[in-house]
Design a protein around this motif. Structure first.
Motif, PDB file in Angstrom:
ATOM      1  N   ALA A   1      -4.765  -6.422  -5.065  1.00  0.00           N
ATOM      2  CA  ALA A   1      -5.180  -5.356  -3.911  1.00  0.00           C
ATOM      3  C   ALA A   1      -5.984  -4.068  -4.388  1.00  0.00           C
ATOM      4  N   ASN A   2      -5.214  -3.583  -5.693  1.00  0.00           N
ATOM      5  CA  ASN A   2      -6.100  -2.713  -6.239  1.00  0.00           C
ATOM      6  C   ASN A   2      -7.351  -3.080  -6.825  1.00  0.00           C
ATOM      7  N   ASP A   3      -7.528  -4.090  -7.395  1.00  0.00           N
ATOM      8  CA  ASP A   3      -8.679  -4.312  -7.819  1.00  0.00           C
ATOM      9  C   ASP A   3      -9.697  -4.913  -6.876  1.00  0.00           C
ATOM     10  N   LEU A   4      -9.392  -5.285  -5.771  1.00  0.00           N
ATOM     11  CA  LEU A   4     -10.305  -5.296  -4.723  1.00  0.00           C
ATOM     12  C   LEU A   4     -10.502  -3.889  -3.800  1.00  0.00           C
ATOM     13  N   GLY A   5      -9.985  -2.961  -4.202  1.00  0.00           N
ATOM     14  CA  GLY A   5     -10.270  -1.781  -3.698  1.00  0.00           C
ATOM     15  C   GLY A   5      -9.687  -1.524  -2.168  1.00  0.00           C
ATOM     16  N   ILE A   6      -8.555  -2.225  -1.945  1.00  0.00           N
ATOM     17  CA  ILE A   6      -7.958  -2.202  -0.653  1.00  0.00           C
ATOM     18  C   ILE A   6      -6.461  -1.655  -0.807  1.00  0.00           C
ATOM     19  N   SER A   7      -6.135  -1.174  -1.873  1.00  0.00           N
ATOM     20  CA  SER A   7      -4.553  -0.666  -2.011  1.00  0.00           C
ATOM     21  C   SER A   7      -4.342   0.575  -1.065  1.00  0.00           C
ATOM     22  N   ARG A   8      -5.342   1.159  -0.510  1.00  0.00           N
ATOM     23  CA  ARG A   8      -4.863   2.311   0.331  1.00  0.00           C
ATOM     24  C   ARG A   8      -4.689   1.911   1.781  1.00  0.00           C
ATOM     25  N   GLN A   9      -5.131   0.300   2.018  1.00  0.00           N
ATOM     26  CA  GLN A   9      -4.968  -0.239   3.142  1.00  0.00           C
ATOM     27  C   GLN A   9      -3.725  -1.309   3.323  1.00  0.00           C
ATOM     28  N   VAL A  10      -3.163  -1.440   2.199  1.00  0.00           N
ATOM     29  CA  VAL A  10      -2.095  -2.487   2.081  1.00  0.00           C
ATOM     30  C   VAL A  10      -0.937  -1.806   1.848  1.00  0.00           C
ATOM     31  N   ARG A  11       0.266  -2.072   2.507  1.00  0.00           N
ATOM     32  CA  ARG A  11       1.382  -1.340   2.347  1.00  0.00           C
ATOM     33  C   ARG A  11       2.384  -2.685   2.169  1.00  0.00           C
ATOM     34  N   PHE A  12       3.103  -2.274   1.088  1.00  0.00           N
ATOM     35  CA  PHE A  12       4.225  -3.396   0.806  1.00  0.00           C
ATOM     36  C   PHE A  12       5.346  -2.922   0.999  1.00  0.00           C
ATOM     37  N   LEU A  13       6.066  -3.857   1.813  1.00  0.00           N
ATOM     38  CA  LEU A  13       7.458  -3.258   2.469  1.00  0.00           C
ATOM     39  C   LEU A  13       8.627  -3.808   1.674  1.00  0.00           C
ATOM     40  N   GLY A  14       8.591  -4.592   0.894  1.00  0.00           N
ATOM     41  CA  GLY A  14       9.675  -5.250   0.183  1.00  0.00           C
ATOM     42  C   GLY A  14      10.451  -6.022   0.900  1.00  0.00           C
ATOM     43  N   MET A  15      11.711  -6.595   0.381  1.00  0.00           N
ATOM     44  CA  MET A  15      12.597  -7.369   1.055  1.00  0.00           C
ATOM     45  C   MET A  15      13.061  -6.635   2.446  1.00  0.00           C
ATOM     46  N   LEU A  16      13.112  -7.496   3.558  1.00  0.00           N
ATOM     47  CA  LEU A  16      13.625  -6.943   4.712  1.00  0.00           C
ATOM     48  C   LEU A  16      14.858  -7.690   5.177  1.00  0.00           C
ATOM     49  N   ASN A  17      15.695  -6.949   5.867  1.00  0.00           N
ATOM     50  CA  ASN A  17      16.589  -7.690   6.516  1.00  0.00           C
ATOM     51  C   ASN A  17      16.196  -7.995   7.932  1.00  0.00           C
ATOM     52  N   ARG A  18      17.509  -8.638   8.497  1.00  0.00           N
ATOM     53  CA  ARG A  18      16.877  -9.082   9.999  1.00  0.00           C
ATOM     54  C   ARG A  18      16.407  -8.270  10.916  1.00  0.00           C
ATOM     55  N   GLU A  19      17.059  -6.964  10.913  1.00  0.00           N
ATOM     56  CA  GLU A  19      16.465  -5.914  11.791  1.00  0.00           C
ATOM     57  C   GLU A  19      15.386  -5.457  11.706  1.00  0.00           C
ATOM     58  N   GLN A  20      14.974  -5.315  10.308  1.00  0.00           N
ATOM     59  CA  GLN A  20      13.765  -4.738   9.749  1.00  0.00           C
ATOM     60  C   GLN A  20      12.373  -5.680  10.320  1.00  0.00           C
ATOM     61  N   VAL A  21      12.708  -7.108  10.112  1.00  0.00           N
ATOM     62  CA  VAL A  21      11.907  -7.885  10.518  1.00  0.00           C
ATOM     63  C   VAL A  21      11.549  -7.837  12.025  1.00  0.00           C
ATOM     64  N   ARG A  22      12.476  -7.756  13.037  1.00  0.00           N
ATOM     65  CA  ARG A  22      12.290  -8.004  14.160  1.00  0.00           C
ATOM     66  C   ARG A  22      11.657  -6.251  14.488  1.00  0.00           C
ATOM     67  N   ASP A  23      11.877  -5.162  13.897  1.00  0.00           N
ATOM     68  CA  ASP A  23      11.186  -3.906  14.155  1.00  0.00           C
ATOM     69  C   ASP A  23       9.918  -3.895  13.679  1.00  0.00           C
ATOM     70  N   TYR A  24       9.633  -4.587  12.613  1.00  0.00           N
ATOM     71  CA  TYR A  24       8.002  -4.603  12.177  1.00  0.00           C
ATOM     72  C   TYR A  24       7.306  -5.559  13.091  1.00  0.00           C
ATOM     73  N   LEU A  25       7.997  -6.678  13.518  1.00  0.00           N
ATOM     74  CA  LEU A  25       7.162  -7.567  14.354  1.00  0.00           C
ATOM     75  C   LEU A  25       6.825  -6.829  15.725  1.00  0.00           C
TER      76      LEU A  25
END
Length: 389
Positions: A260-284
């Motif tokens: 992502a950094n090499d492509l120059g899009i790191s400011r537009q890509v957000r890494f959320l890490g491991m998500l629990n069940r509730e977080q998956v629902r909320d992000y969706l």
């Protein structure tokens, strides 16, 4: 009907999401009025070894009304490829006898994955004459990762299983063509989604003035993140109202972040890490479109979680998504094809308003709700019991 579930992997304190869809299917069967139990030989990696827990032991749980018995121990033979199978089968037979002594003999056993739940169910069938079905989920068959020592179990399972359920038609074809499973044994029944938990966003505001693509999976090569990043960069680099959110973790996280950094899009890509069940629902519920760029999938449970949330999807033709994604709910593209995926991202952003969240969700309910999948399983169970009589 008394049903005993034998999973090949199952949620535990280390990995609470592992095999969660087995657990949810068991709960759906219980909610439909069946008596349901689970036995699971749970042996942990020696990397987590503790002397205070050196002895194996049996634990008993009441998992929301489901009697669950585990035999906990350690994987003592990590360098012997078939060592764990011997431990699993030994523990499984001990657990079955314990289960029957405590709760009685089940009418049908439903194992998840041939290795090793299906093998254990086959041994129980031969010893105790209890019919069984297996639902196969593994992508190892499509990726040609089945080992020589695993193949010896195929014939045993094929001879004894009443039905071999596959979570996609593509997986059924692979088992028939490459692994000699009798065609009349195979039945396609999809995974289910909890449509009470995954719902359309009616309260939480979405990100204002941003269009968000969301991908959720383990950060492994076969999940195709490298293809998605290239596709996203080719069309949306420096278009800051468009973002890509990546949920999950894995061995390739540093590689993906570097790309992502090499492509120059790191400011537009957000890494959320491991998500629990509730977080998956909320992000969706917050995002606009779900994307699954996998190179291999036997089904793709997260796709139907997105659909239950009313979100359109973009997925690859990699085995499983073809039986899920339609013109109503999204777009299918060839796998490992940057240009086609990039065009689909653009088309989805331009045409998002053409997708009706309510219709997407209702179609998902009609095909993948607990009620619908349970109904299909009950038909199989009833046919088996009639044959036994």
């Amino acid at each position: 009907m008394h049903l005993l579930i034998i999973p090949s992997w199952y949620p535990d304190e280390i990995n609470p999401l592992g095999g969660l869809f087995f657990q949810e299917q068991a709960q759906a069967l219980k909610n439909a009025g069946h008596r349901v139990g689970v036995i699971f030989p749970e042996r942990k990696s020696l990397r987590r070894f503790q002397f205070k827990n050196i002895k194996s032991y049996i634990s008993y749980e009441n998992d929301h009304g489901i009697a669950t018995i585990r035999k906990k121990g350690w994987r003592w033979f990590p360098r012997i490829p078939y060592g764990y199978s011997s431990l699993y089968l030994y523990d499984g037979l001990v657990l079955y006898e314990e289960y029957v002594n405590k709760y009685g003999q089940p009418d049908i056993i439903h194992a998840h994955a041939m290795f090793f739940g299906g093998v254990l169910a086959s041994r129980i069938e031969k010893q105790y004459n209890v019919p069984f079905v297996v639902t196969e989920h593994s992508s190892d068959f499509a990726k040609n990762l089945i080992q020589w020592w695993q193949r010896k179990y195929f014939l045993e399972i094929y001879q004894n299983v009443s039905k071999l359920i596959t979570v996609s038609p593509a997986l059924g074809k692979i088992l028939t063509w490459k692994y000699a499973c009798p065609k009349d044994k195979i039945k396609f029944i999809p995974n289910l989604v909890n449509t009470d938990f995954f719902t359309i966003n009616t309260k939480k505001p979405q990100e204002k003035n941003k269009f968000i693509f969301f991908v959720l999976s383990g950060l492994e090569y076969e999940k195709g993140h490298h293809v998605l990043l290239n596709a996203f960069a080719s069309k949306f680099k420096n278009i800051f109202d468009t973002q890509l959110w990546i949920g999950g973790d894995g061995a390739r996280r540093l590689n993906i972040e570097k790309q992502a950094n090499d492509l120059g899009i790191s400011r537009q890509v957000r890494f959320l890490g491991m998500l629990n069940r509730e977080q998956v629902r909320d992000y969706l519920q917050q995002v606009d479109v779900f994307v699954l760029p996998s190179l291999y999938e036997t089904f793709g449970v997260v796709i139907i979680e997105a659909l239950a949330s009313g979100k359109p999807v973009i997925a690859t033709k990699c085995g499983g998504p073809e039986c899920v994604v339609t013109d109503l709910n999204g777009l299918l593209v060839p796998r490992n094809d940057v240009e086609s995926l990039a065009d689909a991202l653009v088309k989805m952003k331009e045409c998002l308003k053409l997708y009706d969240p309510s219709l997407i969700r209702q179609d998902c309910i009609d095909r993948f709700s607990a009620k619908e999948v349970t109904k299909q399983l009950e038909i199989i169970y009833q046919e088996i019991l009639k044959t036994k009589l």
